[in-house]
Enzyme design. Structure first.
Site, PDB file in Angstrom:
ATOM      1  N   ASP A   1      14.549 -25.979 -56.728  1.00 46.72           N
ATOM      2  CA  ASP A   1      15.484 -25.607 -55.673  1.00 46.72           C
ATOM      3  C   ASP A   1      15.973 -24.235 -56.091  1.00 46.72           C
ATOM      4  O   ASP A   1      16.724 -24.117 -57.069  1.00 46.72           O
ATOM      5  CB  ASP A   1      16.647 -26.595 -55.603  1.00 46.72           C
ATOM      6  CG  ASP A   1      17.611 -26.239 -54.482  1.00 46.72           C
ATOM      7  OD1 ASP A   1      17.824 -25.033 -54.247  1.00 46.72           O
ATOM      8  OD2 ASP A   1      18.148 -27.148 -53.832  1.00 46.72           O
ATOM      9  N   HIS A   2      15.554 -23.202 -55.389  1.00 44.28           N
ATOM     10  CA  HIS A   2      15.812 -21.860 -55.921  1.00 44.28           C
ATOM     11  C   HIS A   2      17.302 -21.529 -55.989  1.00 44.28           C
ATOM     12  O   HIS A   2      17.709 -20.622 -56.692  1.00 44.28           O
ATOM     13  CB  HIS A   2      15.002 -20.795 -55.182  1.00 44.28           C
ATOM     14  CG  HIS A   2      15.520 -20.436 -53.829  1.00 44.28           C
ATOM     15  ND1 HIS A   2      15.283 -21.193 -52.723  1.00 44.28           N
ATOM     16  CD2 HIS A   2      16.270 -19.403 -53.403  1.00 44.28           C
ATOM     17  CE1 HIS A   2      15.863 -20.636 -51.677  1.00 44.28           C
ATOM     18  NE2 HIS A   2      16.474 -19.540 -52.066  1.00 44.28           N
TER      19      HIS A   2
ATOM     20  N   ARG B   1      -7.837 -21.335 -50.840  1.00 42.75           N
ATOM     21  CA  ARG B   1      -9.074 -21.617 -50.098  1.00 42.75           C
ATOM     22  C   ARG B   1      -9.904 -20.366 -49.801  1.00 42.75           C
ATOM     23  O   ARG B   1     -11.121 -20.396 -49.853  1.00 42.75           O
ATOM     24  CB  ARG B   1      -8.739 -22.232 -48.742  1.00 42.75           C
ATOM     25  CG  ARG B   1      -8.079 -23.570 -48.798  1.00 42.75           C
ATOM     26  CD  ARG B   1      -8.027 -24.120 -47.381  1.00 42.75           C
ATOM     27  NE  ARG B   1      -7.167 -25.280 -47.315  1.00 42.75           N
ATOM     28  CZ  ARG B   1      -5.907 -25.243 -46.904  1.00 42.75           C
ATOM     29  NH1 ARG B   1      -5.367 -24.106 -46.511  1.00 42.75           N
ATOM     30  NH2 ARG B   1      -5.178 -26.340 -46.879  1.00 42.75           N
TER      31      ARG B   1
ATOM     32  N   HIS C   1      19.688 -27.329 -50.894  1.00 39.81           N
ATOM     33  CA  HIS C   1      20.608 -26.306 -51.389  1.00 39.81           C
ATOM     34  C   HIS C   1      22.088 -26.722 -51.286  1.00 39.81           C
ATOM     35  O   HIS C   1      22.836 -26.622 -52.251  1.00 39.81           O
ATOM     36  CB  HIS C   1      20.412 -24.985 -50.639  1.00 39.81           C
ATOM     37  CG  HIS C   1      18.983 -24.530 -50.566  1.00 39.81           C
ATOM     38  ND1 HIS C   1      18.102 -24.694 -51.618  1.00 39.81           N
ATOM     39  CD2 HIS C   1      18.275 -23.914 -49.589  1.00 39.81           C
ATOM     40  CE1 HIS C   1      16.930 -24.198 -51.274  1.00 39.81           C
ATOM     41  NE2 HIS C   1      16.996 -23.727 -50.045  1.00 39.81           N
TER      42      HIS C   1
ATOM     43  N   GLU D   1      22.736 -17.494 -42.486  1.00 39.67           N
ATOM     44  CA  GLU D   1      21.751 -16.400 -42.509  1.00 39.67           C
ATOM     45  C   GLU D   1      21.759 -15.687 -41.162  1.00 39.67           C
ATOM     46  O   GLU D   1      21.932 -16.340 -40.131  1.00 39.67           O
ATOM     47  CB  GLU D   1      20.348 -16.971 -42.711  1.00 39.67           C
ATOM     48  CG  GLU D   1      20.157 -17.698 -44.002  1.00 39.67           C
ATOM     49  CD  GLU D   1      18.790 -18.366 -44.022  1.00 39.67           C
ATOM     50  OE1 GLU D   1      17.861 -17.766 -44.551  1.00 39.67           O
ATOM     51  OE2 GLU D   1      18.670 -19.469 -43.475  1.00 39.67           O
TER      52      GLU D   1
ATOM     53  N   LYS E   1      21.169 -20.593 -38.898  1.00 43.50           N
ATOM     54  CA  LYS E   1      20.392 -19.366 -38.760  1.00 43.50           C
ATOM     55  C   LYS E   1      20.955 -18.564 -37.589  1.00 43.50           C
ATOM     56  O   LYS E   1      21.593 -19.109 -36.707  1.00 43.50           O
ATOM     57  CB  LYS E   1      18.927 -19.694 -38.515  1.00 43.50           C
ATOM     58  CG  LYS E   1      18.279 -20.358 -39.739  1.00 43.50           C
ATOM     59  CD  LYS E   1      16.804 -20.078 -39.816  1.00 43.50           C
ATOM     60  CE  LYS E   1      16.148 -20.754 -40.997  1.00 43.50           C
ATOM     61  NZ  LYS E   1      16.207 -19.981 -42.242  1.00 43.50           N
TER      62      LYS E   1
ATOM     63  N   LYS F   1       9.740 -27.055 -52.492  1.00 47.30           N
ATOM     64  CA  LYS F   1      10.321 -27.837 -51.409  1.00 47.30           C
ATOM     65  C   LYS F   1       9.490 -27.675 -50.143  1.00 47.30           C
ATOM     66  O   LYS F   1       8.748 -26.706 -50.078  1.00 47.30           O
ATOM     67  CB  LYS F   1      11.763 -27.417 -51.159  1.00 47.30           C
ATOM     68  CG  LYS F   1      11.896 -25.982 -50.636  1.00 47.30           C
ATOM     69  CD  LYS F   1      13.298 -25.683 -50.256  1.00 47.30           C
ATOM     70  CE  LYS F   1      13.629 -26.200 -48.874  1.00 47.30           C
ATOM     71  NZ  LYS F   1      13.511 -25.146 -47.832  1.00 47.30           N
TER      72      LYS F   1
ATOM     73  N   ASP G   1      15.983 -28.531 -44.011  1.00 47.01           N
ATOM     74  CA  ASP G   1      15.589 -27.261 -44.634  1.00 47.01           C
ATOM     75  C   ASP G   1      16.641 -26.770 -45.636  1.00 47.01           C
ATOM     76  O   ASP G   1      16.294 -26.209 -46.672  1.00 47.01           O
ATOM     77  CB  ASP G   1      15.387 -26.210 -43.532  1.00 47.01           C
ATOM     78  CG  ASP G   1      14.879 -24.880 -44.068  1.00 47.01           C
ATOM     79  OD1 ASP G   1      13.953 -24.901 -44.911  1.00 47.01           O
ATOM     80  OD2 ASP G   1      15.400 -23.824 -43.671  1.00 47.01           O
TER      81      ASP G   1
ATOM     82  N   LYS H   1      20.256 -19.229 -59.046  1.00 48.05           N
ATOM     83  CA  LYS H   1      21.194 -18.130 -58.750  1.00 48.05           C
ATOM     84  C   LYS H   1      22.341 -18.130 -59.761  1.00 48.05           C
ATOM     85  O   LYS H   1      22.825 -19.184 -60.160  1.00 48.05           O
ATOM     86  CB  LYS H   1      21.730 -18.271 -57.316  1.00 48.05           C
ATOM     87  CG  LYS H   1      20.620 -18.108 -56.271  1.00 48.05           C
ATOM     88  CD  LYS H   1      21.163 -18.159 -54.874  1.00 48.05           C
ATOM     89  CE  LYS H   1      20.038 -18.306 -53.853  1.00 48.05           C
ATOM     90  NZ  LYS H   1      19.699 -17.115 -53.131  1.00 48.05           N
TER      91      LYS H   1
HETATM   92  C1  BG6 Z   1      14.754 -21.709 -48.006  1.00 50.54           C
HETATM   93  C2  BG6 Z   1      14.685 -22.133 -46.574  1.00 50.54           C
HETATM   94  O1  BG6 Z   1      14.737 -22.828 -48.852  1.00 50.54           O
HETATM   95  O2  BG6 Z   1      15.943 -20.982 -48.240  1.00 50.54           O
HETATM   96  C3  BG6 Z   1      14.771 -20.927 -45.647  1.00 50.54           C
HETATM   97  O3  BG6 Z   1      13.455 -22.815 -46.328  1.00 50.54           O
HETATM   98  C4  BG6 Z   1      15.978 -20.085 -45.989  1.00 50.54           C
HETATM   99  O4  BG6 Z   1      14.813 -21.347 -44.281  1.00 50.54           O
HETATM  100  C5  BG6 Z   1      16.045 -19.790 -47.486  1.00 50.54           C
HETATM  101  O5  BG6 Z   1      15.857 -18.879 -45.255  1.00 50.54           O
HETATM  102  C6  BG6 Z   1      17.355 -19.139 -47.847  1.00 50.54           C
HETATM  103  O6  BG6 Z   1      17.327 -18.715 -49.182  1.00 50.54           O
HETATM  104  P1  BG6 Z   1      18.248 -17.527 -49.681  1.00 50.54           P
HETATM  105  O7  BG6 Z   1      18.000 -17.445 -51.153  1.00 50.54           O
HETATM  106  O8  BG6 Z   1      17.836 -16.309 -48.929  1.00 50.54           O
HETATM  107  O9  BG6 Z   1      19.659 -17.937 -49.350  1.00 50.54           O
END
Ligand code: BG6
Length: 512
Positions: A199-200, A59, A262, A238, A362, A170, A257, A204
């Site tokens: 989904d990252h 934007r 994940h 985390e 967290k 996501k 989340d 990995k």
């Molecule tokens: C994200 C979440 O999908 O994954 C975050 O929205 C989280 O809250 C993150 O911090 C964690 O990813 P990674 O790769 O650091 O474990």
């Protein structure tokens, strides 16, 4: 260093074709932290076609030059390769553009279509487009609709080489109904084969290695079932708090989340049956079957088998850390969970009666992601006189940090006294293969460009994962179990430990 043979899912021999990658929400954090560094590193490694064009769509008014300068800052700061090789960056920057428009404005998409035509001609792109939806989820539908209206969703009939693909970030929905609705809306413009839900975690190394570990080795699979496995633990924690993402996190919480995507993916890869081939759909079919075998929880089960916690203010290593309710833009009476622990069962032949314990939180003492397979104890007949109870064997798949695998066995300690102590056999990626480890987003972006959907989530996967989450959310909405609290910097509320200790089990400490 170990010699490697080609892994079944590597793209050896595949060539990335020219394409235009359009990032919607290009001024957001993800573009700067992950996407542009990934494009830079892929270019550096020679994995992208020279004619790869990137258009940032957002934007805010901005010139191409301003956008390039900001992205260079991102690459300098967040790329895994430092310092930035300016010759490589110049290549990326020369084909990096900015397109200003709101996400709802039809005229903005018409202009985008014109711009595509010009770029296509200039760089000989052949009508190949990758759209990356990196906006807030509330914009997804407008963008998809507008792409459809501007004729940017379907394939140009004149070109046999053209393709259109869309990567969707996501969260994909916030419950089963909204996920289904979004799937339907997307399907009006894109066929499922064009949709890449990201989904990252699937990008990995260790997560990809799970398939290799399970199905390229003969020794694990015969033991991989209820006869030999006592239980499975999946931990993703985390040290970070919500880091200014209050408004998103307030409506999401740890369950939506982290667990819906994940942890459910880690669980599906651990539990799935061997696929008939390494084809994307064959693998995803098996993951879906595993997810379908998890029965949604009744309210009573939610109460007994789930824990939800929230961090409170505490000193971490002598420094004061805020409680969740004191975080920016968070309701001071918030009931959102920043930690959750669950016990799930997969009701199929292989896993009947084997608990899968999941936890994610967290502001924990350590960051890490691990899957720990706990095997049943050896019969106690021979070593029962020993003072220590024998540890059971465990196989730990370490997703991060220090990606690798570790097998805990019992060994005789040195010396004349016959004592037994646990000893680990370790495999660490960086030791075995060197430190090269592409970022998850590099692998996933490249896969999408190559048209390989294996590491992306299919519509039925996302829906089946939501079914389980919805049942838990419904129980929580009815108030049971109540939210409990844990001081920032600790391993969650005591209830998370009780979930296991009442059954004679305990969480395996991360990194042990
Ligand atoms: C994200 C979440 O999908 O994954 C975050 O929205 C989280 O809250 C993150 O911090 C964690 O990813 P990674 O790769 O650091 O474990």
């Amino acid at each position: 260093m170990t010699q490697s043979t080609a892994a079944p899912q590597s793209h050896e021999g595949a060539h990335a074709e020219p394409c235009i990658i359009t990032i919607f929400g290009a001024t957001g954090d993800l573009t700067m932290r992950k996407l542009l560094p990934a494009i830079y590193n892929l270019t550096r490694d020679g994995l992208l076609n020279e004619n790869t064009v990137v258009v940032g769509f957002a934007r805010r008014p901005k010139t191409d030059e301003q956008f390039r300068a900001e992205m260079l800052e991102g690459v300098n700061k967040f790329s895994r390769n430092k310092p930035t090789d300016m010759a490589v960056w110049e290549k990326v920057a020369a084909k990096l553009f900015y397109h200003q428009s709101t996400f709802e404005d039809a005229a903005g998409y018409e202009k985008l279509a014109q711009r595509f035509q010009e770029l296509d001609k200039k760089y000989n792109i052949g009508g190949r487009r990758l759209y990356y939806l990196s906006t807030s989820p509330s914009e997804f539908t407008s963008i998809i609709d507008q792409l459809g209206n501007a004729g940017l969703g379907n394939i140009d009939p004149f070109s046999a080489k053209a393709w259109r693909r869309v990567i969707v970030e996501k969260p994909f929905g916030r419950d089963l109904d909204s996920a289904k609705k979004l799937n339907t809306e997307i399907s009006h413009v894109f066929d499922e084969s064009q949709v890449f839900r990201i989904d990252h975690y699937l990008g990995k190394q260790t997560v990809q290695n799970m398939l290799v570990l399970r199905f390229a080795n003969g020794i694990f699979e015969p033991l991989w079932n209820r006869n030999y496995i006592d239980h499975v633990q999946i931990t993703v924690t985390e040290t970070l708090g919500v880091e200014g993402r209050g408004p998103y996190y307030e409506v999401s919480g740890a369950l939506r989340d982290m667990v819906q995507n994940h942890l459910m993916q880690l669980l599906a890869l651990t539990a799935m049956e061997p696929p008939v081939s390494l084809d994307g759909d064959a693998i995803r079919d098996e993951k879906v079957k595993a997810l379908k075998a998890i029965q949604p929880l009744t309210k009573e089960e939610v109460c007994r088998r789930t824990v939800r916690g929230q961090y409170t203010a505490a000193d971490i290593a002598g420094k004061p850390a805020k409680g969740y309710r004191e975080e920016e833009r968070v309701n001071p009476k918030s009931e959102t969970e920043t930690f959750t622990a669950l016990k799930l069962f997969i009701d199929n032949w292989r896993w009947h009666g084997v608990p899968f314990y999941l936890r994610s939180g967290k502001r924990m003492p350590k960051s890490g992601s691990e899957i720990v397979i706990h095997f049943k104890n050896a019969p106690g007949v021979l070593f029962s006189a020993h003072d220590n109870k024998l540890a059971n064997n465990t196989l730990t798949l370490r997703v991060q940090p220090h990606e690798g695998i570790s097998l805990r066995t019992n060994a005789k300690t040195p010396g004349t006294v016959s004592r037994i102590a646990p000893a680990n056999m370790e495999f660490q990626y960086e030791v075995a293969f060197g430190s090269y480890s592409p970022e998850a987003y590099e692998r996933l972006l490249l896969d999408a460009i190559l048209g390989d959907p294996t590491l992306f989530i299919r519509d039925d996967e996302v829906e089946n994962a939501w079914k389980i989450i919805d049942s838990i959310e419904a129980g929580w909405a009815a108030g049971a179990p109540p939210i409990t609290f844990y001081p920032a910097g600790t391993w969650g509320p005591p209830e998370a430990d009780t979930l296991l200790t009442r059954e004679g089990r305990a969480w395996t400490p991360l990194g042990s």
